[in-house]
Scaffold this active site. Structure first.
Site, PDB file in Angstrom:
ATOM      1  N   ASP A  63     -26.918  37.542  -8.861  1.00 43.71           N
ATOM      2  CA  ASP A  63     -27.824  38.268  -7.960  1.00 43.71           C
ATOM      3  C   ASP A  63     -27.100  39.365  -7.199  1.00 43.71           C
ATOM      4  O   ASP A  63     -27.696  40.364  -6.811  1.00 43.71           O
ATOM      5  CB  ASP A  63     -28.394  37.342  -6.860  1.00 43.71           C
ATOM      6  CG  ASP A  63     -29.048  36.096  -7.380  1.00 43.71           C
ATOM      7  OD1 ASP A  63     -29.604  36.151  -8.490  1.00 43.71           O
ATOM      8  OD2 ASP A  63     -29.023  35.074  -6.657  1.00 43.71           O
ATOM      9  N   GLU A  71     -37.530  21.111  -5.623  1.00 46.59           N
ATOM     10  CA  GLU A  71     -38.399  22.281  -5.457  1.00 46.59           C
ATOM     11  C   GLU A  71     -39.851  21.884  -5.677  1.00 46.59           C
ATOM     12  O   GLU A  71     -40.175  21.199  -6.651  1.00 46.59           O
ATOM     13  CB  GLU A  71     -37.991  23.370  -6.457  1.00 46.59           C
ATOM     14  CG  GLU A  71     -38.903  24.585  -6.372  1.00 46.59           C
ATOM     15  CD  GLU A  71     -38.502  25.730  -7.279  1.00 46.59           C
ATOM     16  OE1 GLU A  71     -37.287  25.994  -7.425  1.00 46.59           O
ATOM     17  OE2 GLU A  71     -39.413  26.367  -7.846  1.00 46.59           O
ATOM     18  N   ASP A 117     -36.002  23.320  -2.112  1.00 49.36           N
ATOM     19  CA  ASP A 117     -36.420  24.682  -2.401  1.00 49.36           C
ATOM     20  C   ASP A 117     -37.904  24.730  -2.095  1.00 49.36           C
ATOM     21  O   ASP A 117     -38.729  24.187  -2.849  1.00 49.36           O
ATOM     22  CB  ASP A 117     -36.169  25.034  -3.875  1.00 49.36           C
ATOM     23  CG  ASP A 117     -34.806  25.669  -4.098  1.00 49.36           C
ATOM     24  OD1 ASP A 117     -33.972  25.640  -3.172  1.00 49.36           O
ATOM     25  OD2 ASP A 117     -34.576  26.198  -5.197  1.00 49.36           O
ATOM     26  N   ASP A 168     -43.716  28.306 -13.701  1.00 55.13           N
ATOM     27  CA  ASP A 168     -43.148  28.247 -12.352  1.00 55.13           C
ATOM     28  C   ASP A 168     -43.553  29.505 -11.581  1.00 55.13           C
ATOM     29  O   ASP A 168     -42.975  30.569 -11.798  1.00 55.13           O
ATOM     30  CB  ASP A 168     -41.618  28.168 -12.503  1.00 55.13           C
ATOM     31  CG  ASP A 168     -40.936  27.681 -11.251  1.00 55.13           C
ATOM     32  OD1 ASP A 168     -41.625  27.174 -10.350  1.00 55.13           O
ATOM     33  OD2 ASP A 168     -39.703  27.793 -11.172  1.00 55.13           O
ATOM     34  N   HIS A 192     -41.209  22.852  -9.125  1.00 57.39           N
ATOM     35  CA  HIS A 192     -40.684  22.045 -10.221  1.00 57.39           C
ATOM     36  C   HIS A 192     -41.314  20.654 -10.219  1.00 57.39           C
ATOM     37  O   HIS A 192     -41.540  20.069 -11.273  1.00 57.39           O
ATOM     38  CB  HIS A 192     -39.161  21.963 -10.133  1.00 57.39           C
ATOM     39  CG  HIS A 192     -38.495  23.305 -10.187  1.00 57.39           C
ATOM     40  ND1 HIS A 192     -37.152  23.497 -10.022  1.00 57.39           N
ATOM     41  CD2 HIS A 192     -39.010  24.547 -10.388  1.00 57.39           C
ATOM     42  CE1 HIS A 192     -36.870  24.774 -10.130  1.00 57.39           C
ATOM     43  NE2 HIS A 192     -37.981  25.443 -10.339  1.00 57.39           N
ATOM     44  N   ASP A 212     -43.452  30.019  -8.247  1.00 53.48           N
ATOM     45  CA  ASP A 212     -42.559  30.324  -7.121  1.00 53.48           C
ATOM     46  C   ASP A 212     -43.242  31.151  -6.034  1.00 53.48           C
ATOM     47  O   ASP A 212     -42.684  32.145  -5.553  1.00 53.48           O
ATOM     48  CB  ASP A 212     -41.306  31.080  -7.635  1.00 53.48           C
ATOM     49  CG  ASP A 212     -40.317  30.168  -8.339  1.00 53.48           C
ATOM     50  OD1 ASP A 212     -40.400  28.939  -8.182  1.00 53.48           O
ATOM     51  OD2 ASP A 212     -39.442  30.696  -9.057  1.00 53.48           O
ATOM     52  N   GLU A 218     -30.512  20.568  -9.148  1.00 56.24           N
ATOM     53  CA  GLU A 218     -31.923  20.902  -8.933  1.00 56.24           C
ATOM     54  C   GLU A 218     -32.733  20.554 -10.171  1.00 56.24           C
ATOM     55  O   GLU A 218     -32.606  21.194 -11.201  1.00 56.24           O
ATOM     56  CB  GLU A 218     -32.069  22.394  -8.607  1.00 56.24           C
ATOM     57  CG  GLU A 218     -33.513  22.794  -8.388  1.00 56.24           C
ATOM     58  CD  GLU A 218     -33.672  24.193  -7.833  1.00 56.24           C
ATOM     59  OE1 GLU A 218     -32.703  24.712  -7.223  1.00 56.24           O
ATOM     60  OE2 GLU A 218     -34.755  24.783  -7.998  1.00 56.24           O
ATOM     61  N   ASP A 260     -37.311  29.389  -2.148  1.00 58.29           N
ATOM     62  CA  ASP A 260     -37.167  29.826  -3.542  1.00 58.29           C
ATOM     63  C   ASP A 260     -38.527  30.376  -3.962  1.00 58.29           C
ATOM     64  O   ASP A 260     -39.208  29.833  -4.825  1.00 58.29           O
ATOM     65  CB  ASP A 260     -36.730  28.644  -4.412  1.00 58.29           C
ATOM     66  CG  ASP A 260     -36.257  29.110  -5.789  1.00 58.29           C
ATOM     67  OD1 ASP A 260     -36.380  30.321  -6.067  1.00 58.29           O
ATOM     68  OD2 ASP A 260     -35.777  28.291  -6.578  1.00 58.29           O
ATOM     69  N   HIS A 302     -27.072  33.351  -6.333  1.00 58.85           N
ATOM     70  CA  HIS A 302     -26.355  33.175  -7.592  1.00 58.85           C
ATOM     71  C   HIS A 302     -25.349  34.333  -7.675  1.00 58.85           C
ATOM     72  O   HIS A 302     -25.638  35.430  -7.199  1.00 58.85           O
ATOM     73  CB  HIS A 302     -27.236  33.350  -8.820  1.00 58.85           C
ATOM     74  CG  HIS A 302     -28.415  32.451  -8.934  1.00 58.85           C
ATOM     75  ND1 HIS A 302     -29.613  32.707  -8.321  1.00 58.85           N
ATOM     76  CD2 HIS A 302     -28.594  31.309  -9.659  1.00 58.85           C
ATOM     77  CE1 HIS A 302     -30.477  31.750  -8.644  1.00 58.85           C
ATOM     78  NE2 HIS A 302     -29.895  30.890  -9.444  1.00 58.85           N
TER      79      HIS A 302
HETATM   80 CO   LIG Z   1     -39.065  27.512  -9.463  1.00 59.39          CO
HETATM   81 CO   LIG Z   2     -35.443  26.368  -7.111  1.00 58.69          CO
END
Ligand SMILES: [Co+2]
Ligand SMILES: [Co+2]
Ligand SMILES: [Co+2]
Ligand SMILES: [Co+2]
Ligand SMILES: [Co+2]
Ligand SMILES: [Co+2]
Ligand SMILES: [Co+2]
Ligand SMILES: [Co+2]
Lengths: 434, 434, 434, 434
Positions: free
Chosen positions: C103, C267, C295, C306, C270, C308, C231, C338, C100
């Site tokens: 980032d 993802e 992802d 989430d 998600h 991750d 996404e 991700d 991003h």
């Molecule tokens: Co996520």
């Molecule tokens: Co993602």
């Protein structure tokens, strides 16, 4: 001979490369794992209810299975059902089975008639068991299906139902003992509530505590040497079930003075419904000293009800057995497949294959767990992580008081430095074995 | 004067028809409900953390609020923050507030410096409280935000963190006592685990049990007359928190001999995350004799994390207070708004309105609960449903054994007849009051 | 040289038996799977945000990581961060990375200053990429962290925010194109609502549809050859996110005429939050013709947010790649991690090991998926199950109408006979490969 | 006369203070709300299945209800059941009812025999309806209970089942038209999958799309003037149902060209199971132009299956009707109580009281919703929040492109200032009306 399993030979171990859907690829009963036969570690049991009593119904549909032992409301078909069950035990060669009273006998018009039916089938089982090695892991009473239990068994607002429950459990304990059962299980599917509005929770808990004390008293009276097990589940069919999860049951056992008399039968699906992983429930029961036995199955992670599917994820099963082995392995407990076919799996072959697959998954899990224990990587990491607590200073601190500790901290002598928890490295480690 | 609440006058009771968003429409402190002032029933408290320390951050975004007491890492703004807090207390007129140490003072470079900051603010509070009626419902220690607590406080694998935690709680208990606090709360947000792979659960539970015993010992040593409360939550930020729910905490308290020394502070949002209704947690704690206080808020039913929203559903709140009133009402406990604005609610007016709305909802809930108790409909239904147990025969049966009961049931003397549970009629009954 | 990864050599493939925690045991880039190099199948990417921008914060605690590129609000440390990132790319040897804007560059005091910072870092990346093989899988704009986006980006009630979003995405698309990125991704973390009470859903959807059309127009205008990806995620941080799941996004794309211009980046975490399995989302997108990229991560099944985490379950990952391979494999898409460390995993070694473990899990999953495709067992079973539909009669029936079909059924010519769905046998089949 | 409801007189409106459990306290059919009779707003319907066909079974227990129309497998009791149903309609006075074919007629040994049974009962209904004002809100086909549908209806891998389904729906549409039904509903409880392993999702979706097109064609052919409705549900009994939620259905309708021919029948319980609030589903359908009708009930928030309880929370119901009224209110749709007694609620009085309570809750919700619309507070807040978009500049920007917008933003002309979302104030506003 029921002919139901016609043409399906006893399942043999053929090794990991076999493409035969009706062969063991990993479960090899005599293979030695950590100094013990695989069969003696896993102690597999078949659940009579899912495999023989359930007809494929779900909340939106009726019977899908067509079986030689249908309809199930008569003694003749109860015997056919038993014939089929023992034929399946012969095919799978698992060492144990389990039942509820209502799975194996038709309901009678009175308690006495139901008991008569039950005792006849128990005798029929005894005869069959006398010429086989298969044993009874546990018996239990179905106190949730008949409408009399709609508001609970020992927690029913009607004392007559409590009485009926007590008499029922007595007969099931008697039968379990008669068949040499190694445990007796209680699952309280309707010991809980649908709405708090009509429920006196304190009173119901006291009745349930009293009931369980009666169970323990009766065990001692008749000299039953097996273990009394309670099976936690958070809900379903009730909105709330008192035996919610391992930690809740432990609190209940303590409250009613039973924590050294009763252990837990933990089910993967019930762990998931309670918001826990299966290994969490096992590790919790082990930490609290009440790990008894397991109901192996799997719950769909996206379905909010008890799906009772056959296990099929080795990494998950490996962690379950890892904690069981760490706790010393099963004594009277075992691995009961509290698992049912999907209702579209109509064929005898499906029933056999499902168990074969489940047994293989458990065998792989057990072997992976044993390899991790023998390698010692997780245990070493644990020792290192908590090493600070092994010093005499740490133990002295633990046994001191707030004022003493405060002086030291406030003086600036203590300023903790965070250390990595290394979760990903440990997860990678596990993946070397599964 | 911070000018933050400029132009917002103390909130007055204007009655149900007032369209004024900054007036009480239902909370009328002096109104008598079941023989007691409404204020004395509800015992509202404001939570310092959500209203004054939180800056609007969420896991995907930073600060949204702009406040006169930002940045919060210096003593001058800590004083401005306190000024604003007490200005809000003056506006709302609620009788209590609550804090964590970390909410009210900047972290120092050492334990001693943090303590110095803390004590200065406590003195500043004392001064402010001396000229107001507002009191401290409870104090608590934040042992989860700073990186030193990342692996737990009393359950940390590093004994230095245990020590740091002990010293911290000592200072927070001292401050709570100094301000006349009526309870002391422990919430173990990181007392649990992220992964079982690096966790010795048995050892951590023992450390947590020892820590809580130290808390109780210290309470008695200093003569603190308030109640020690533990606040259950099942998870978040940790994957698993040991103080999972009321029943789990009760088991923990028993195991470490604390069930008569410690009570529970129950939060709506935590009940929801644990898969329970709020009234379930309250009724459970009441049945087990450990109901202490509540953190009133609401969790979004579709969000799987702790949303800590202001309550806004009267029927739900009414059932919570119904069980509190049935348990005798609060003694040292109260209704703490552990609730925060949505991060888009930027204005001072939002902060006031949110509390006004929450207080009104609670007032409506309390009045409905009191009306149901006074009407007696639910209690009567309960008595009728369990009436069978009041007979000497039922009690004799309950105190007999399996053999005795079996004889009677098997003789055919007992054949239970199901009776309606009347759930919908009871739900309709409740809807007459909410 | 940042010295952050000091002493960690480039990761080599050492084969399944290697106990080295910093070696690939399964990911072997040049190994041929189904006629293609493993690297070209998997197309791994590292996510800049989790590995380099996130500091270990969670909703209950602050920064736990200490990195040479902290604090991140200046250009000098942004360059140090880039140095560390490319050092990690060199160590892992993965072919792609993703970012991003927020980032990689510090936020400026104005849009123009933020852009200047951004462009400088993009130039710095370009320089680094010119001497390496690592490429950009995709770029994206962070339109959820800064407070300006608190009420959404393209769906914000304030048109100025829509404008700011448009300008931001333009610059991110420009940068993506400049770096040769193969896709451009949009994730609408705050495109949704906190409460319906303040939301005009129809209007917001129209704005979001218009915005996505602008993205597509701009892509064509500048000649960007990559794929535009959306996404899906159901919620968090918002209560409801419009891009809920694959099926919802497909409906949205159709409504705004974009179903042939835009694909999905799916993802695992998600999918879980939306109540689906990962393979469900992939199979759905494939069936609808909009599968773009993934992802890869994993969500904790017991945590409602989430998480991750890095993937670690081979059976699950194998099913994901099975559906990707069935759809023809990735074209411009790839496997972006991700995934973030647990906040207690403080060390550089944790960051490397986590990716190594994740890459190995994916390699095992891919190989298992390929083996299942080559063996053909699942596809054969599918063909057999649906074979009835291949007859001309069935196709004629499908193209007829109710009256015609009714005549035939009512005549008694059709009385369907259920056939086993063979679920357990297929699950066992999969377990031969994982 | 069945005598089942003996002694229960038609329910009268007695006003809010009536303590009579069998009186309306809020539902007053002739009361004018926003210029229309309450009855004409709410358009209540009774669901035949829950009230008359369901016998109290749940996944762990059998029949609890004992009714004069049991057993249900013969024509004589089907007539008794119809008698009881119309007696209940007379008692409740609601304007509509709904049925599945399988609720009202016994299954025959062949399609033709089932149809004969069905047509006889339809004629019996016609006769009863001819002397009453009660009408048919909708009919539907039960294509999930009999084992023939175990693998789906229109999505079944066996084309014979597709054919059987087509013939079945034809007869149900015919009957619906004959009785003057105002809608025809399809709920695809088994249109989905148990496991992706045996499922060709793309093919099944195409078949389902074709089937729904046949339904629409047949509607036009026979001149049925009612609305075709699809009822979304995410899962249960299937693991995944294709008609997942409103947004998913909308995507499906678009894909098969049906978005202007078919609308949605939304159920509270199904919204909850899909992770949405009920008002979310209603607002979504309204925004997409496909809001048709509602199945009013409530799902337990802690139970992961479809509990189909009677609604009892006014604040929630008020928000549902608020969005319905905003959309213009029902045209052919209505409020069908897809709600069943708890299985412990055995008595005829429970069945009546449950509906009375539900109707009162809806009446309160409607009145609150209407008051909010008339007061205009929510709509005003919405207008103010989005006011920026009403300017010509904003509209021009929306219709411009990225380059144009970028120039303006980059020049510094736009720097958005966040404004409060005022969620709590709006929630408080709603609480003034409920
Ligand atoms: Co996520
Ligand atoms: Co993602
Ligand atoms: Co079980
Ligand atoms: Co189960
Ligand atoms: Co709290
Ligand atoms: Co909370
Ligand atoms: Co429905
Ligand atoms: Co439903």
């Amino acid at each position: 001979m029921t002919e139901f399993f016609n043409g399906i030979a006893p399942i043999a171990y053929e090794g990991p490369d076999s493409p035969n859907p009706l062969a063991f690829r990993h479960y090899n009963p005599d293979e030695i794992v950590m100094g013990k036969r695989m069969e003696d570690h896993l102690r597999f049991a078949i659940a009579y209810w899912h495999s023989f009593a359930w007809e494929g119904n779900d909340p939106f549909g009726g019977q899908t299975f067509v079986r030689p032992w249908h309809p199930q409301d008569r003694m003749a078909t109860a015997r056919t059902k038993a014939d089929a069950a023992f034929e399946m035990f012969d095919i799978l060669g698992q060492p144990y089975f389990c039942w509820h009273d209502a799975d194996i006998r038709p309901e009678g018009d009175s308690f006495a008639e139901s008991l008569k039916n039950f005792e006849e089938i128990i005798a029929y089982f005894e005869e069959k068991m006398s010429i086989r090695k298969v044993k009874l892991l546990w018996g239990t009473a179905n106190m949730f299906s008949h409408r009399r239990w709609m508001s609970g068994a020992s927690t029913n607002p009607d004392p007559d139902v409590f009485a009926y429950s007590a008499a029922t459990v007595k007969t099931c304990m008697d039968a379990t003992m008669k068949l040499g059962g190694e445990n007796y299980v209680l699952w309280g599917g309707r010991e809980g509530y649908e709405t708090l509005l009509n429920t006196d929770m304190g009173r119901e808990l006291d009745h349930m505590g009293r009931f369980l004390n009666m169970v323990v008293d009766y065990k001692h009276k008749i000299g039953f040497k097996g273990t009394i097990l309670v099976e936690p589940k958070p809900q379903e069919p009730s909105k709330h079930q008192y035996d919610h999860d391992a930690a809740t049951c432990y609190g209940f056992l303590q409250k009613y003075g039973l924590e050294s008399e009763v252990k837990l039968n933990l089910e993967q699906g019930h762990a998931i419904l309670a918001g826990h992983s299966f290994e969490h429930e096992i590790a919790t029961a082990a930490a609290l000293g009440v790990l008894g036995s397991i109901d192996m199955n799997r719950n769909d992670y996206q379905s909010g009800w008890d799906t009772d599917q056959f296990p099929n994820n080795v990494p998950e099963v490996a962690l379950a057995y890892y904690h069981i082995l760490k706790d010393g392995g099963f004594t009277t407990g075992g691995t009961n497949f509290d698992a049912k076919l999907r209702r579209q799996s109509l064929d005898a072959e499906d029933l056999i294959a499902a168990h074969v697959g489940g047994m293989d998954i458990c065998a792989r899990g057990l072997k992976a767990a044993a390899a991790m224990i023998e390698d010692g990587g997780l245990e070493d990491a644990l020792k290192e992580r908590y090493a600070g607590w092994d010093s005499p200073e740490a133990q002295a601190m633990l046994n001191s008081d707030f004022d003493t500790i405060f002086e030291k901290v406030n003086s600036g002598a203590i300023n903790p430095a965070p250390k990595s928890g290394r979760q990903e490295m440990l997860e990678n480690y596990v993946n070397r074995f599964v």
